[in-house]
Enzyme design. Structure first.
Site, PDB file in Angstrom:
ATOM      1  N   ARG A   1     -45.477 -34.788  35.881  1.00  0.00           N
ATOM      2  CA  ARG A   1     -45.849 -34.373  34.522  1.00  0.00           C
ATOM      3  C   ARG A   1     -46.990 -35.271  34.052  1.00  0.00           C
ATOM      4  O   ARG A   1     -48.143 -34.946  34.288  1.00  0.00           O
ATOM      5  CB  ARG A   1     -44.620 -34.433  33.620  1.00  0.00           C
ATOM      6  CG  ARG A   1     -44.806 -33.782  32.274  1.00  0.00           C
ATOM      7  CD  ARG A   1     -43.504 -33.660  31.495  1.00  0.00           C
ATOM      8  NE  ARG A   1     -42.888 -34.948  31.205  1.00  0.00           N
ATOM      9  CZ  ARG A   1     -41.715 -35.093  30.567  1.00  0.00           C
ATOM     10  NH1 ARG A   1     -41.041 -34.023  30.165  1.00  0.00           N
ATOM     11  NH2 ARG A   1     -41.212 -36.291  30.337  1.00  0.00           N
TER      12      ARG A   1
ATOM     13  N   TYR B   1     -24.782  -4.202  14.435  1.00  0.00           N
ATOM     14  CA  TYR B   1     -25.894  -3.470  15.060  1.00  0.00           C
ATOM     15  C   TYR B   1     -25.534  -2.977  16.449  1.00  0.00           C
ATOM     16  O   TYR B   1     -24.828  -3.651  17.198  1.00  0.00           O
ATOM     17  CB  TYR B   1     -27.117  -4.383  15.193  1.00  0.00           C
ATOM     18  CG  TYR B   1     -27.728  -4.789  13.874  1.00  0.00           C
ATOM     19  CD1 TYR B   1     -28.339  -3.836  13.042  1.00  0.00           C
ATOM     20  CD2 TYR B   1     -27.712  -6.114  13.459  1.00  0.00           C
ATOM     21  CE1 TYR B   1     -28.908  -4.217  11.838  1.00  0.00           C
ATOM     22  CE2 TYR B   1     -28.287  -6.505  12.253  1.00  0.00           C
ATOM     23  CZ  TYR B   1     -28.883  -5.542  11.447  1.00  0.00           C
ATOM     24  OH  TYR B   1     -29.439  -5.923  10.272  1.00  0.00           O
TER      25      TYR B   1
ATOM     26  N   MET C   1     -28.926 -11.828  12.386  1.00  0.00           N
ATOM     27  CA  MET C   1     -29.783 -12.952  12.020  1.00  0.00           C
ATOM     28  C   MET C   1     -29.016 -13.978  11.183  1.00  0.00           C
ATOM     29  O   MET C   1     -29.129 -15.188  11.384  1.00  0.00           O
ATOM     30  CB  MET C   1     -31.006 -12.448  11.245  1.00  0.00           C
ATOM     31  CG  MET C   1     -32.002 -13.549  10.915  1.00  0.00           C
ATOM     32  SD  MET C   1     -33.405 -12.956   9.936  1.00  0.00           S
ATOM     33  CE  MET C   1     -34.334 -12.047  11.150  1.00  0.00           C
TER      34      MET C   1
ATOM     35  N   LYS D   1     -36.370 -38.159  19.847  1.00  0.00           N
ATOM     36  CA  LYS D   1     -37.362 -37.082  19.740  1.00  0.00           C
ATOM     37  C   LYS D   1     -36.676 -35.788  19.282  1.00  0.00           C
ATOM     38  O   LYS D   1     -35.437 -35.664  19.387  1.00  0.00           O
ATOM     39  CB  LYS D   1     -38.050 -36.884  21.091  1.00  0.00           C
ATOM     40  CG  LYS D   1     -37.122 -36.430  22.203  1.00  0.00           C
ATOM     41  CD  LYS D   1     -37.757 -36.594  23.580  1.00  0.00           C
ATOM     42  CE  LYS D   1     -36.823 -36.112  24.668  1.00  0.00           C
ATOM     43  NZ  LYS D   1     -37.246 -36.518  26.006  1.00  0.00           N
TER      44      LYS D   1
HETATM   45  C1  LIG Z   1     -36.279 -37.214  26.743  1.00  0.00           C
HETATM   46  C2  LIG Z   1     -36.600 -38.407  27.523  1.00  0.00           C
HETATM   47  C3  LIG Z   1     -35.632 -39.379  27.793  1.00  0.00           C
HETATM   48  C4  LIG Z   1     -34.159 -39.193  27.464  1.00  0.00           C
HETATM   49  O1  LIG Z   1     -33.604 -38.320  28.404  1.00  0.00           O
HETATM   50  P1  LIG Z   1     -32.019 -37.943  28.351  1.00  0.00           P
HETATM   51  O2  LIG Z   1     -31.832 -37.064  29.526  1.00  0.00           O
HETATM   52  O3  LIG Z   1     -31.821 -37.206  27.065  1.00  0.00           O
HETATM   53  O4  LIG Z   1     -31.274 -39.202  28.393  1.00  0.00           O
HETATM   54  C5  LIG Z   1     -36.049 -40.550  28.422  1.00  0.00           C
HETATM   55  N1  LIG Z   1     -37.331 -40.727  28.784  1.00  0.00           N
HETATM   56  C6  LIG Z   1     -38.299 -39.797  28.572  1.00  0.00           C
HETATM   57  C7  LIG Z   1     -39.698 -40.064  29.004  1.00  0.00           C
HETATM   58  C8  LIG Z   1     -37.964 -38.601  27.943  1.00  0.00           C
HETATM   59  O5  LIG Z   1     -38.889 -37.680  27.724  1.00  0.00           O
END
Ligand SMILES: *Cc1c(COP(=O)(O)O)cnc(C)c1O
Length: 382
Positions: free
Chosen positions: A139, A266, A315, A41
């Site tokens: 969640r 800056y 920046m 992701k």
């Molecule tokens: C992001 C995520 C993972 C991976 O977690 P890490 O701490 O990066 O290993 C696994 N399962 C779910 C549902 C996640 O959102």
């Protein structure tokens, strides 16, 4: 030296060998026959989802996971055809995309499963899903206490194929007893599901920290783990067995000889201390993901020595004091901002109050990603 879509002298270098060796380490923590779902992701935590996914699949990772439908489409459009799970919910009008791009949705309730299944039936296909259970993350998902009845109902929806049921740890790096409780509850649920004869292919709960700290999540009845962070070689607790895979680099674009008392950048937060102090300009700044809070704090590596970042980070630029420049550093010389003997990603994060996830995700799109591997010295870019 390398093919590069960008013409800027800055890049994030991703070491594929490090990812491979991290994967080998992860496998060493698992019972045989446990599948790995590589979590890619957020553009593989900033490492580039397409190239990283291609490599992971070559190395034997069975599944991939992303957070949202756009990320899934990106991978499918790049020709990646492995099983692919979507962690996040999808809005009803987008259900067709799950079918079109052959993505496993996560299911968070019986109602959601029904809606999905209607949409699939309308298109003449059976839904294949992973059901998400909330065992203590707070969640998304069906609360673990109510889950058995709901799973039974979902399993009875016409044509429904349950490819997996999964849960998630909120604190497998910090709170082991809590995580063990979670594992216990989820493991009991799995036993109940099996007792009812509900057909499910995979059960999974472990993220990177789970793999590290909770052996019970890495074998029977679990059939899969979901590492992200550790694949890329970072950890929230010290772990000498994995290796950072990203280093951030650039080349010096100017060196100024400054007078004692002159100020840099800056808000004039740095005053030149000695006459003929040399100040190098590196074309990386906060728009590339280097927080201004690191101004006058971070040290970067040039020719195997560390030099301080001085003055406010801009920046697009940051300045580095070379002192009298005894090493005769020149315009064009390479600077390592983190990784490879400069600050580790973890330490860089600590200095600016960020977790390692934020550091690599925070390196913005305008920094090209370059991939290196030893067995093939050629460098390519996605
Ligand atoms: C992001 C995520 C993972 C991976 O977690 P890490 O701490 O990066 O290993 C696994 N399962 C779910 C549902 C996640 O959102």
């Amino acid at each position: 030296m390398f093919l590069n879509k960008s013409h800027r002298p800055v890049w994030a270098e991703i070491n594929i060998d490090a990812i491979r060796s991290n994967l080998i380490y992860i496998k060493s923590k698992l019972s045989q026959d446990i599948n790995i779902m590589g979590v890619v992701k957020a553009d593989a935590y900033g490492h580039g989802a397409i190239t990283v996914s291609q490599e992971l699949l070559k190395l034997g990772v069975e599944y991939l996971a992303v957070s949202n439908i756009d990320e899934a489409i990106e991978l499918r459009n790049a020709g990646l055809s492995s099983p692919l799970l979507l962690f996040g919910p999808v809005e009803t009008p987008e259900f067709g995309k799950l079918i079109q791009f052959n993505v496993f949705p996560s299911v968070f309730s019986v109602d959601y499963a029904r809606e999905l299944s209607e949409s699939y039936r309308y298109r003449g296909v059976f839904p294949k899903v992973h059901i998400k259970i909330d065992s203590g993350m707070g969640r998304l998902g069906i609360p673990v206490e109510d889950a058995l009845l709901d799973i039974e109902q979902i399993s009875k929806i016409e044509g429904m194929i349950i490819d997996g049921i999964y849960s998630h740890y909120p604190s497998a790096d910090e709170d082991i007893p809590y995580s063990e409780q979670q594992t216990l509850h989820f493991t009991k649920l799995i036993a109940d599901i099996r007792r009812l004869g509900i057909k499910v292919k995979h059960f999974h709960i472990a993220n990177s920290a789970g793999i590290q700290n909770l052996p019970a999540s890495c074998g029977e009845p679990y059939t899969m783990v979901r590492p992200g962070l550790s694949l890329y070689g970072y950890s929230t607790q010290k772990n000498p067995d994995i290796q950072n895979s990203m280093s951030l680099k650039g080349r010096i674009t100017a060196i100024n000889k400054m007078k004692k008392g002159a100020t840099v950048s800056y808000l004039r937060t740095y005053t030149v201390k000695e006459s003929n102090e040399q100040i190098a300009v590196l074309p990386l700044g906060y728009a590339d993901g280097i927080p201004t809070i690191l101004s006058n704090k971070l040290k970067v590596k040039i020719k195997n020595k560390l030099y301080p970042v001085v003055g406010r980070i801009c920046m697009d630029f940051m300045m580095i004091s070379l002192g009298q420049n005894p090493e005769k550093i020149q315009v064009g010389d390479e600077v390592t901002v983190f990784g490879e003997g400069a600050a580790s990603v973890e330490y860089f994060g600590k200095l600016c109050h960020k977790i390692p996830y934020e550091v690599t995700c925070g390196i913005t799109k305008r920094v090209p990603r370059i991939y290196t591997r030893k067995e093939d010295e050629r460098k390519t870019i996605e």
